[in-house]
Design an enzyme around this catalytic site. Structure first.
Site, PDB file in Angstrom:
ATOM      1  NE  ARG A  30      -3.637  -2.395   0.089  1.00  0.00           N
ATOM      2  CZ  ARG A  30      -3.422  -3.597  -0.454  1.00  0.00           C
ATOM      3  NH1 ARG A  30      -2.328  -3.823  -1.147  1.00  0.00           N
ATOM      4  NH2 ARG A  30      -4.308  -4.559  -0.336  1.00  0.00           N
ATOM      5  CE  LYS A  65      -7.857  -3.600  -3.644  1.00  0.00           C
ATOM      6  NZ  LYS A  65      -7.354  -4.236  -4.857  1.00  0.00           N
TER       7      LYS A  65
END
Length: 79
Positions: A30, A65
């Site tokens: 991420r 996410k």
């Protein structure tokens, strides 16, 4: 870049492959996908480890996410 414990191991009986697993790997992914081209994006855990050695810029809470909003920093220079 993210810093935390990971699980690593070897997979296979005939053809071996090394791999790493865990939330740390997902968080590092991420950081990479939320980064700025040409710059080093780090998590708050990594920032705590390097803050005495590097000049960092706080980016704020950035949506990641499946992780929600995460504190992220850009590394600029060594101190």
């Amino acid at each position: 870049m993210h810093s935390d414990p990971i699980l690593a191991g070897v997979i296979g009986n005939k053809q071996f492959a090394c791999d790493v697993w865990g939330d740390t790997v997902n968080t590092a992914s991420r950081m990479e996908s939320s980064g700025v081209p040409g710059q080093i994006n780090i998590s708050s855990a990594t920032f705590e480890l390097v803050k005495d050695f590097c000049e960092c810029e706080y980016r704020g809470k950035i949506p990641a996410k499946n992780k929600g909003e995460m504190d992220m920093y850009l590394v600029h220079n060594l101190k």
